[in-house]
Enzyme design. Structure first.
Site, PDB file in Angstrom:
ATOM      1  N   ARG A  51     -34.257  33.689  34.646  1.00 43.54           N
ATOM      2  CA  ARG A  51     -32.885  33.826  35.130  1.00 43.54           C
ATOM      3  C   ARG A  51     -32.890  34.337  36.571  1.00 43.54           C
ATOM      4  NH1 ARG A  51     -30.650  37.736  33.282  1.00 43.54           N
ATOM      5  NH2 ARG A  51     -32.217  38.536  31.843  1.00 43.54           N
ATOM      6  N   TYR A  98     -34.178  26.128  34.219  1.00 44.82           N
ATOM      7  CA  TYR A  98     -34.663  27.160  33.287  1.00 44.82           C
ATOM      8  C   TYR A  98     -33.559  27.564  32.298  1.00 44.82           C
ATOM      9  CZ  TYR A  98     -35.708  31.583  31.231  1.00 44.82           C
ATOM     10  OH  TYR A  98     -35.852  32.586  30.299  1.00 44.82           O
ATOM     11  N   LYS A 117     -26.314  32.483  27.584  1.00 49.00           N
ATOM     12  CA  LYS A 117     -25.858  33.663  28.314  1.00 49.00           C
ATOM     13  C   LYS A 117     -24.529  33.407  29.024  1.00 49.00           C
ATOM     14  CE  LYS A 117     -28.964  36.326  26.830  1.00 49.00           C
ATOM     15  NZ  LYS A 117     -30.341  36.174  26.934  1.00 49.00           N
ATOM     16  N   HIS A 166     -25.255  41.464  23.555  1.00 47.25           N
ATOM     17  CA  HIS A 166     -26.645  41.000  23.649  1.00 47.25           C
ATOM     18  C   HIS A 166     -27.446  41.650  22.524  1.00 47.25           C
ATOM     19  CE1 HIS A 166     -30.307  40.431  26.594  1.00 47.25           C
ATOM     20  NE2 HIS A 166     -30.231  39.459  25.703  1.00 47.25           N
ATOM     21  N   SER A 212     -33.451  42.097  28.043  1.00 42.71           N
ATOM     22  CA  SER A 212     -34.304  40.914  27.951  1.00 42.71           C
ATOM     23  C   SER A 212     -35.777  41.322  27.891  1.00 42.71           C
ATOM     24  CB  SER A 212     -34.064  40.023  29.161  1.00 42.71           C
ATOM     25  OG  SER A 212     -32.698  39.680  29.222  1.00 42.71           O
ATOM     26  N   CYS A 243     -37.351  42.962  25.610  1.00 39.30           N
ATOM     27  CA  CYS A 243     -37.581  44.331  25.130  1.00 39.30           C
ATOM     28  C   CYS A 243     -37.562  44.431  23.609  1.00 39.30           C
ATOM     29  CB  CYS A 243     -36.566  45.280  25.741  1.00 39.30           C
ATOM     30  SG  CYS A 243     -36.826  45.508  27.515  1.00 39.30           S
ATOM     31  N   LYS A 278     -35.926  42.233  20.904  1.00 42.62           N
ATOM     32  CA  LYS A 278     -34.915  41.788  19.933  1.00 42.62           C
ATOM     33  C   LYS A 278     -35.475  40.779  18.940  1.00 42.62           C
ATOM     34  CE  LYS A 278     -31.982  40.515  23.034  1.00 42.62           C
ATOM     35  NZ  LYS A 278     -32.837  40.979  24.136  1.00 42.62           N
ATOM     36  N   THR A 279     -36.139  39.729  19.449  1.00 36.47           N
ATOM     37  CA  THR A 279     -36.635  38.690  18.551  1.00 36.47           C
ATOM     38  C   THR A 279     -37.625  39.296  17.555  1.00 36.47           C
ATOM     39  OG1 THR A 279     -36.313  37.025  20.259  1.00 36.47           O
ATOM     40  CG2 THR A 279     -37.819  36.455  18.462  1.00 36.47           C
ATOM     41  N   ASP A 309     -30.500  37.297  19.474  1.00 34.71           N
ATOM     42  CA  ASP A 309     -30.164  37.504  20.889  1.00 34.71           C
ATOM     43  C   ASP A 309     -28.700  37.846  21.148  1.00 34.71           C
ATOM     44  OD1 ASP A 309     -31.379  37.485  23.554  1.00 34.71           O
ATOM     45  OD2 ASP A 309     -30.078  35.792  23.996  1.00 34.71           O
ATOM     46  N   ARG A 368     -41.576  30.553  27.071  1.00 32.14           N
ATOM     47  CA  ARG A 368     -40.639  30.621  25.943  1.00 32.14           C
ATOM     48  C   ARG A 368     -40.898  29.539  24.909  1.00 32.14           C
ATOM     49  NH1 ARG A 368     -36.405  34.758  26.033  1.00 32.14           N
ATOM     50  NH2 ARG A 368     -36.927  35.849  27.966  1.00 32.14           N
ATOM     51  N   TYR A 381     -43.586  46.936  16.448  1.00 28.81           N
ATOM     52  CA  TYR A 381     -43.570  45.728  15.615  1.00 28.81           C
ATOM     53  C   TYR A 381     -43.208  46.069  14.158  1.00 28.81           C
ATOM     54  CZ  TYR A 381     -45.645  43.811  19.830  1.00 28.81           C
ATOM     55  OH  TYR A 381     -45.874  43.457  21.127  1.00 28.81           O
TER      56      TYR A 381
HETATM   57  P1  GTP Z   1     -35.281  38.085  25.274  1.00 31.72           P
HETATM   58  O1  GTP Z   1     -35.480  36.823  24.537  1.00 31.72           O
HETATM   59  O2  GTP Z   1     -35.650  38.002  26.715  1.00 31.72           O
HETATM   60  O3  GTP Z   1     -33.887  38.626  25.118  1.00 31.72           O
HETATM   61  O4  GTP Z   1     -36.340  39.172  24.688  1.00 31.72           O
HETATM   62  P2  GTP Z   1     -36.320  40.003  23.339  1.00 31.72           P
HETATM   63  O5  GTP Z   1     -35.481  41.231  23.511  1.00 31.72           O
HETATM   64  O6  GTP Z   1     -36.004  39.142  22.192  1.00 31.72           O
HETATM   65  O7  GTP Z   1     -37.831  40.531  23.268  1.00 31.72           O
HETATM   66  P3  GTP Z   1     -39.036  40.026  22.343  1.00 31.72           P
HETATM   67  O8  GTP Z   1     -38.845  40.408  20.911  1.00 31.72           O
HETATM   68  O9  GTP Z   1     -39.308  38.614  22.618  1.00 31.72           O
HETATM   69  O10 GTP Z   1     -40.204  40.920  22.925  1.00 31.72           O
HETATM   70  C1  GTP Z   1     -40.545  40.921  24.293  1.00 31.72           C
HETATM   71  C2  GTP Z   1     -41.932  41.450  24.493  1.00 31.72           C
HETATM   72  O11 GTP Z   1     -42.016  42.781  23.987  1.00 31.72           O
HETATM   73  C3  GTP Z   1     -42.974  40.641  23.754  1.00 31.72           C
HETATM   74  O12 GTP Z   1     -44.103  40.500  24.560  1.00 31.72           O
HETATM   75  C4  GTP Z   1     -43.285  41.483  22.542  1.00 31.72           C
HETATM   76  O13 GTP Z   1     -44.590  41.291  22.088  1.00 31.72           O
HETATM   77  C5  GTP Z   1     -43.049  42.900  23.039  1.00 31.72           C
HETATM   78  N1  GTP Z   1     -42.589  43.782  21.935  1.00 31.72           N
HETATM   79  C6  GTP Z   1     -41.617  43.507  21.032  1.00 31.72           C
HETATM   80  N2  GTP Z   1     -41.488  44.507  20.138  1.00 31.72           N
HETATM   81  C7  GTP Z   1     -42.383  45.452  20.487  1.00 31.72           C
HETATM   82  C8  GTP Z   1     -42.729  46.743  19.941  1.00 31.72           C
HETATM   83  O14 GTP Z   1     -42.173  47.214  18.950  1.00 31.72           O
HETATM   84  N3  GTP Z   1     -43.703  47.434  20.604  1.00 31.72           N
HETATM   85  C9  GTP Z   1     -44.341  46.937  21.704  1.00 31.72           C
HETATM   86  N4  GTP Z   1     -45.284  47.663  22.286  1.00 31.72           N
HETATM   87  N5  GTP Z   1     -44.048  45.717  22.229  1.00 31.72           N
HETATM   88  C10 GTP Z   1     -43.079  44.996  21.641  1.00 31.72           C
HETATM   89  C1  SPV Z   2     -32.846  36.765  28.203  1.00 31.86           C
HETATM   90  O1  SPV Z   2     -33.308  36.760  29.365  1.00 31.86           O
HETATM   91  O2  SPV Z   2     -32.164  37.720  27.749  1.00 31.86           O
HETATM   92  C2  SPV Z   2     -33.107  35.629  27.301  1.00 31.86           C
HETATM   93  C3  SPV Z   2     -33.660  34.436  27.884  1.00 31.86           C
HETATM   94  O3  SPV Z   2     -32.796  35.668  26.130  1.00 31.86           O
HETATM   95  S1  SPV Z   2     -32.475  33.532  28.757  1.00 31.86           S
HETATM   96  O4  SPV Z   2     -31.864  32.595  27.852  1.00 31.86           O
HETATM   97  O5  SPV Z   2     -33.184  32.871  29.808  1.00 31.86           O
HETATM   98  O6  SPV Z   2     -31.450  34.412  29.271  1.00 31.86           O
HETATM   99 MN    MN Z   3     -32.134  37.745  25.343  1.00 33.19          MN
END
Ligand code: GTP
Ligand code: SPV
Ligand code: MN
Length: 605
Positions: free
Chosen positions: A81, A220, A229, A249, A271, A273, A275-276, A296, A388, A514
């Site tokens: 983004r 992207y 978004k 979010h 982002s 941090c 969520k997934t 998300d 992604r 995790y």
């Molecule tokens: P967006 O799709 O950008 O909104 O990201 P998100 O908030 O869904 O984050 P996601 O779950 O994809 O995790 C982002 C990164 O953080 C990845 O590299 C994960 O491996 C890492 N991560 C997620 N959960 C944890 C956790 O509990 N501990 C640690 N150390 N890393 C984590």
């Molecule tokens: C984020 O950046 O919070 C995402 C990926 O979930 S994007 O759709 O590119 O915003």
């Molecule tokens: Mn996101």
């Protein structure tokens, strides 16, 4: 050119006159070679992905390993983004507030109108009717994206409910958000296309007063999949302000305890941090079950019973690839193993599968996200840190059946989390709604690769919405405060703050994260049910280390205690930063948040 009579193509499959007029207007402005109305069928997916594979934008993965799935590489300049190029074009500049870029709507339309002139020459223009949230909702939220990117059209099929069924429900005059996208790379007659067309000039523009989106120059996801978004957060947050609900979010998960009690939890983390990962968590503690509803975005409204109900407007996951593995997020891996997915800016293995950092021992040879040979000695990562996967939600093996219920699910707890090496404890419960809003309003996190710019810089990110609030952030915080005022406090979700990312002096993560985060969720549920104790600290109610279930967990007590520690000297540094953050909102900041800051200061004394 008349869209309905383009040679070889079906006529426009709608009688919606405003939609037809808009498509005709955009066609005349952008002059595409042809216009295709997307129907959302599997045949259409085959056609789109086949054409993209022929053009070299996609590489088909090994069908034995990842059926019906593809690998894409972007231009190296178009990987995330672009917050500096993202604008809220409200009529009144004060409506955009100090946290958004602003340009007057006429000025932006003039500027983009010139850029759009002829910008689709030589390309196919896709018209994508979509619906954010279930189509059978009482008040379905429609959009139509026009794009000159087949990659976007294919991605929108995964991420949204789209195609002919949407047009059918829209009928002849439903409201919809027009969302115009171009990669900004017209083709002269005979000019060969590049693998990833885009333009150095980029604009992601939102017109909240007229509920329109205009995006230019980037392919992207976050800049081009306009249902995500741009619509479901920036435009929807304005709708939510006007209509008394929340567009956030947030992930949504369903937690079932060993006693079979069900709680729905929503969580906002910035982002990249977590969520997934939290949404698909596999608990490490016996008897607990997590099911996924969204990873998300959550749209939340009060139900007739006074509780806050959440719906996931999306239909797929657009998740961060690096760090995703059988050990961290096995349910994401199982989702991807079923295929039907797009992978962008990850590495390609020699047997036609995908690979990224965090998947264990690297293979001896890969093709990296630049398309170059890669070996473990190469030095640079094989995959972009913001690479992604894009995959259908229906393939998630722990999908909660009610994910598709237009009424949503009643939320018991909201978590606000960020990525902080220091200061912020593993978990803290707010004393009440307003204190919880204060926690959200002052949320801070280190920046990540999800947006172009410096990584690892701590910034305030209110409710993890900093880049996504479609109006004045002070008004946004007032909206949160107001919703709590009118509600029954016993029915409001309880608000917690979490931080999975605190580190020791040696730089290690103090908390394993995790699946182990289920231990924190367990404490949260015990707080909801009134069975767990908490220590009243200056920043909120924090568990004593003994209150966290550590059975079977190999974790030093000192590390857990350090992860939970509230250090008044660290927090004393936050106070002036929070005051400076609040000050920029002037009169718009609800006074009660200043009262909360005073109370924090008092408690730190
Ligand atoms: P967006 O799709 O950008 O909104 O990201 P998100 O908030 O869904 O984050 P996601 O779950 O994809 O995790 C982002 C990164 O953080 C990845 O590299 C994960 O491996 C890492 N991560 C997620 N959960 C944890 C956790 O509990 N501990 C640690 N150390 N890393 C984590
Ligand atoms: C984020 O950046 O919070 C995402 C990926 O979930 S994007 O759709 O590119 O915003
Ligand atoms: Mn996101």
């Amino acid at each position: 050119m008349d869209a309905a009579t383009t040679a070889g193509l079906s006529p426009a499959p709608t009688t919606h006159s405003r939609l037809l007029a808009w498509v005709a207007e955009v066609t005349a402005l952008t002059t595409p070679a042809r216009v295709v109305w997307c129907d959302g069928s599997d045949g259409e997916w085959q056609r789109l992905t086949g054409q993209l594979a022929d053009a070299g934008t996609l590489v088909r993965l090994n069908p034995e390993l990842k059926p019906n799935s593809f690998w894409a590489r972007t231009d190296p300049s178009d990987v995330a983004r672009v917050e500096e190029r993202t604008f809220i074009c409200s009529v009144d500049p004060d409506d955009a507030g100090p946290t958004n870029n602003w340009m007057a709507p006429e000025e932006m339309k003039q500027l983009l109108g010139e850029l759009y002139r002829g910008c689709m020459a030589g390309r196919t223009m896709y018209v994508i009717p979509f619906c954010m949230g279930p189509l059978d909702a009482a008040d379905p939220k429609f959009g139509v994206e026009i794009t000159d990117s087949a990659y976007v059209a294919a991605s929108m099929k995964i991420m949204t409910r789209m195609g002919t069924p949407v047009l059918d429900v829209m009928g002849a005059d439903a409201e919809f958000v027009p969302a115009l996208h171009s990669v900004g790379a017209p083709l002269a007659p005979g000019q060969a296309d590049v693998m990833w067309p885009c333009n150095d000039t980029k604009y992601i523009a939102h017109f909240p007063d007229t509920r329109e989106i205009w995006s230019y120059g980037s392919g992207y996801g976050g800049n081009s999949l306009l249902g995500k978004k741009c619509y479901s957060l920036r435009i929807a947050s304005v709708m939510a302000r006007d209509e008394g609900w929340l567009a956030e979010h947030m992930l949504i998960l369903k937690l079932t305890s060993p006693q079979q009690k069900v709680h729905y939890v929503a969580a906002a983390f910035p982002s990249a941090c977590g969520k997934t990962n939290l949404a698909m968590l596999e608990p490490t503690i016996g008897g607990w079950k997590v099911e996924t509803l969204g990873d998300d975005i959550a749209w939340m409204r009060f139900g007739d019973d006074g509780r806050l109900y959440a719906v996931n407007p999306e239909y797929g996951f657009f998740g961060v690839a690096p760090g995703t593995d059988d050990s961290t997020n096995p349910n994401a891996m199982r989702t991807l193993a079923q295929g039907n997915s797009l992978f962008t800016n990850v590495a390609l293995t020699d047997d036609g599968d995908v690979w990224w950092e965090g998947m264990g021992t690297p293979p001896a040879h890969l093709t990296d996200w630049h398309g170059n040979d890669w070996t473990p000695g190469s030095g640079a990562p094989s995959s972009h840190p913001n690479s992604r996967f894009c995959t259908p939600i229906s393939q998630c093996p722990i999908l909660a059946p009610e994910y598709d219920d237009p009424r949503g699910v009643p939320i018991s707890a909201i978590l606000f989390g960020g990525r902080r090496k220091t200061t912020v404890p593993l978990v803290a419960q707010s004393r009440d709604w307003i204190h919880g809003v204060f926690m959200g309003a002052t949320l801070s996190s280190e920046t990540t690769a999800a947006a172009v710019g410096q990584v690892g810089v701590v910034r305030r990110d209110p409710m993890a919405m900093l880049p996504f609030i479609g109006y004045h952030a002070g008004d946004y915080l007032a909206h949160w405060v107001d919703l709590g005022k009118d509600a029954d406090p016993d029915k409001l979700p309880k608000i917690f703050q979490v931080n999975w990312f605190r580190r020791g002096d040696d730089g290690r993560f103090l908390w394993p994260g995790y699946g182990e985060n289920s231990r924190v969720l367990k404490w949260v549920v015990e707080r909801l049910e009134g069975t767990a104790g908490a220590v009243d600290t200056p920043v909120g109610l924090v568990p004593h280390p003994a209150a966290i279930d550590t059975e079977g967990l190999d974790l030093a007590y000192a590390d857990l205690a350090a992860a939970l520690h509230v250090d008044p000297t660290e927090w004393a540094v936050e106070v002036p930063q929070i005051a400076a953050w609040f000050n920029q909102f002037g009169e718009k900041l609800p006074g009660i948040l200043w009262t909360e800051l005073d109370s924090l200061k008092e408690r730190l004394r």
